[in-house]
Design a protein around this motif. Structure first.
Motif, mmCIF file in Angstrom:
data_model
loop_
_atom_site.group_PDB
_atom_site.id
_atom_site.type_symbol
_atom_site.label_atom_id
_atom_site.label_comp_id
_atom_site.label_asym_id
_atom_site.label_seq_id
_atom_site.Cartn_x
_atom_site.Cartn_y
_atom_site.Cartn_z
ATOM 1 N N SER A 50 6.997 -50.769 -27.169
ATOM 2 C CA SER A 50 6.885 -50.876 -28.623
ATOM 3 C C SER A 50 5.433 -50.641 -29.058
ATOM 4 O O SER A 50 5.182 -50.092 -30.128
ATOM 5 N N LEU A 83 3.590 -47.424 -31.762
ATOM 6 C CA LEU A 83 2.807 -47.768 -32.958
ATOM 7 C C LEU A 83 2.276 -46.522 -33.660
ATOM 8 O O LEU A 83 1.868 -45.567 -33.002
ATOM 9 N N ILE A 94 8.322 -57.612 -29.827
ATOM 10 C CA ILE A 94 8.395 -56.174 -30.087
ATOM 11 C C ILE A 94 7.597 -55.963 -31.360
ATOM 12 O O ILE A 94 7.903 -56.566 -32.380
ATOM 13 N N VAL A 95 6.554 -55.145 -31.314
ATOM 14 C CA VAL A 95 5.749 -54.971 -32.528
ATOM 15 C C VAL A 95 6.367 -53.906 -33.422
ATOM 16 O O VAL A 95 6.952 -52.938 -32.955
ATOM 17 N N ASP A 96 6.246 -54.121 -34.721
ATOM 18 C CA ASP A 96 6.710 -53.160 -35.707
ATOM 19 C C ASP A 96 5.824 -51.913 -35.632
ATOM 20 O O ASP A 96 4.635 -52.025 -35.340
ATOM 21 N N PRO A 97 6.377 -50.709 -35.898
ATOM 22 C CA PRO A 97 5.548 -49.500 -35.794
ATOM 23 C C PRO A 97 4.288 -49.544 -36.664
ATOM 24 O O PRO A 97 3.282 -48.934 -36.327
ATOM 25 N N GLU A 98 4.332 -50.259 -37.792
ATOM 26 C CA GLU A 98 3.172 -50.288 -38.691
ATOM 27 C C GLU A 98 2.247 -51.474 -38.429
ATOM 28 O O GLU A 98 1.315 -51.724 -39.199
ATOM 29 N N ARG A 103 8.710 -58.804 -33.827
ATOM 30 C CA ARG A 103 10.037 -59.402 -33.636
ATOM 31 C C ARG A 103 10.061 -60.128 -32.308
ATOM 32 O O ARG A 103 9.616 -59.590 -31.304
#
Lengths: 325, 308
Positions: free
Chosen positions: B21, B25, B95-99, B208
């Motif tokens: 994830s 990014l 899980i990191v958000d793309p932004e 998340r």
């Protein structure tokens, strides 16, 4: 040839159609690593039909909770690096996976891929594919890298164009599993809203690069009982979804006014359609949350008519407008 | 420069997901960034996973091994190895958000007065137990006095290097992997607040949490750990005659006792209270042992600063 891709097929009471769908998946020129059918609590003999495919197809049953949750359950059970979805009434042409996998192989940084498709019904296939009927305006100005005549990679987010025309259907999407996790999967609370896929597609399309297969490799079935069958209902669903996007996606300064404009247009369309169908209840409901300056003159007159007492309204409409047949 | 510090122990499978994830990014333009993976004494293929990620993604990944067990030890090792002037801490089960990174950059540039930022933590899947999440959609600012557990948790925390001069590292007697099982983030936040730091909660810095506590039992045992950690945290400060911590402790117990009357939350609250009592007693034992042996119990990188 085999490819590291999991196919997720959510289904609900489609025993009559799902065999054709699964047949088209297991006979792909590029065999998927696994096929997972998520039965969203069907009451017909879906299970028996899926089981007949043997070990090639995995069967999971959940309580009825809408297609979004079914897809999420399928993804969680999958093990491949790439995932793809297929609704249980659509069919894939034999090279669908092969074409899409080619893009992932050529450009590992591609986050998701979608493809052209043809609409079909019991009478046969439409003459024009989706991309052919899409105006060339859609592709204008997009930075595109061509891999072959049919495959290309778009190097900019598509989200703004999708608000205006939406050619990305769940059955045509293939994506990296890690990208699916990153954007957070399908929103399960929207599972019963018509056109629930719009929210997911808008979220995914905010990112790039995106792969495009510009050759129809999927058949999308149109039928009366389909969610998309009823025009007003679909548009109402879209309004609800766009409102959700405004509330939850935190759209930027550029995107926000575009979404609001789309909501306004859709409200107007529904209002006009329900007025001519003499469904004043729906019309009032859809216009209620809209600011008054969003209406055209014609719509103002119509909304005034919709608010009149029934007897007066019927009298006026009978006298002044010829009733639609 | 931004350093993403990810601490992990024997969870190669989760780590792979988290790193992937990070690979997805959106990159902030013209800004250098790196990933520091701190392996806290793992025996599985954690090292292989991070090296594979380095090769495949082309991102600047540093692998650090920390033999002393405990998240605080690992985070302190991460602080030493990282080169950035902003450190973003995440756990291996997120899980990191793309932004995520882009939003951190714009927050850091936009407001220079906040020394620590906390982000939003959602659940990965809707049916997971609702623990260790923070989903308020509005920004919040925290200054002393307030509840140090309120701004967020260390699975999504951004720290400016400058604050580490006055608040030195994480307390190694707290945190997962130690007797007290957690609260290293609450303790860190509390010391930042006490030193006059301003803390901001920014919902658009989104991760998340993909935790795998599926059974009721696993959830309860986690709640017990959280309670234990909280008890240990309060004990640490009450023994140091910190009046505000004593007040917070009193309010929390009062709140829990009230919640015991609520039929639905009775059992979870009881578990929390039992955990707190256990944590308090354990910490008391630790302190007494330390006093007898004349050896300070685990602290941040600099013992003098964080135990005062």
């Amino acid at each position: 040839m085999a490819c590291e891709i999991s196919v997720i097929v959510p289904t609900y009471n489609r025993a009559r159609l799902i065999a054709t769908t699964l047949e088209s998946i297991v006979t792909q020129s590029c065999t998927p690593a696994e096929v997972i059918v998520v039965d969203d609590g069907s009451s017909d003999d879906t299970e028996a039909i899926v089981r007949a495919f043997g070990a090639a197809v995995k069967y999971i049953r959940i309580d009825n909770s809408g297609p979004c949750r079914a897809r999420n359950v399928g993804v969680r059970a999958s093990r491949s690096r790439y995932i793809t979805f297929c609704d249980s009434d659509d069919v894939w042409f034999s090279d669908k996976l092969e074409q899409q996998f080619k893009i992932f192989e050529a450009a590992p940084n591609v986050k998701f891929v979608f493809s052209d498709f043809r609409i079909f019904s019991d009478e046969g296939y439409s003459t024009k594919s989706k991309f052919e009927s899409l105006s060339s305006e859609f592709w204008r100005g997009l930075p595109r890298r061509t891999l072959s005549t049919e495959l290309s990679i778009v190097e900019a987010p598509l989200v703004e164009r999708l608000l205006w025309r939406q050619p990305i259907f769940p059955s045509t999407i293939a994506m990296k599993r890690s990208f699916f996790d990153s954007i957070g999967g399908w929103v399960e609370s929207l599972g019963r809203t018509p056109s629930e896929d719009l929210e997911f597609v808008l979220r995914a399309a905010a990112h790039h690069p995106t792969g495009v297969v510009s050759k129809p490799v999927v058949g999308i079935r149109k039928h009366a009982s389909n969610f998309s069958g009823d025009n007003v209902r679909t548009t109402l669903g879209e309004i609800q979804i766009l409102q959700y996007v405004i509330d939850h996606h935190a759209p930027g300064k550029r995107l926000r006014p575009l979404i609001l404009d789309q909501i306004r247009r859709r409200r107007e369309n529904v209002a006009a359609a329900s007025f001519s169908a003499r469904d004043f209840e729906t019309m009032r409901k859809v216009l209620e949350p809209a600011p008054i300056w969003h209406r055209s003159c014609r719509l103002h007159v119509k909304s005034v008519v919709a608010r009149l007492p029934r007897a007066l309204r019927n009298f006026l409409l009978k006298r002044m407008v010829s009733t639609p047949t | 420069m931004i350093s993403v510090v990810l601490c992990t122990r024997n969870r190669a499978n989760h780590l792979r997901r988290a790193l992937e994830s990070i690979g997805n990014l959106s990159r902030p333009c013209d800004l250098a960034w790196e990933v520091v993976v701190v392996d806290n004494d793992s025996t599985d293929d954690t090292r292989a996973v991070s090296e594979l990620f380095l090769r495949e993604s082309g991102i600047n990944v540093t692998y650090v091994f920390e033999g002393r067990r405990g998240t605080s030890h690992a985070r302190n090792a991460g602080i030493r190895a990282a080169q950035g002037d902003v450190l973003a801490f995440v756990d291996d089960d997120i899980i990191v958000d793309p932004e995520w990174l882009v939003n951190i950059v714009s927050e850091c540039i936009g407001d220079g007065t906040c020394s620590v930022l906390f982000g939003q933590t959602k659940l990965m899947w809707a049916d997971q137990a609702r623990i260790a999440i923070k989903e308020e959609p509005f920004e919040e600012i925290y200054v002393y006095p307030c509840n140090p557990a309120a701004p967020g948790a260390s699975n999504n925390m951004v720290v400016r290097r400058s604050i580490l001069e006055s608040v030195v590292g994480f307390d190694t007697s707290l945190g997962p992997g130690t007797l007290l099982r957690g609260a290293e983030d609450t303790d860190f936040t509390y010391r930042v607040l006490r030193s006059g730091g301003k803390i901001k909660y920014c919902p658009r810095i989104l991760v998340r949490h993909n935790h795998d506590r599926l059974t009721r039992r696993a959830v309860r045992s986690l709640l017990l750990s959280y309670g234990r950690a909280r008890g240990g945290f309060y004990c640490k400060y009450v023994l140091r005659q910190d009046l505000w911590a004593a007040k917070l402790c009193y309010w929390e117990i009062k709140c829990c006792l009230k919640r015991l009357l609520d039929q639905d939350r009775r059992r979870d609250t009881a578990v929390h209270l039992i955990g707190m009592a256990a944590g308090f007693v354990l910490r008391l034992g630790l302190e007494v042992t330390a006093l007898v042996r004349r050896r300070p119990i685990g602290c941040g990188m600099d013992t003098a600063a964080c135990c005062s």
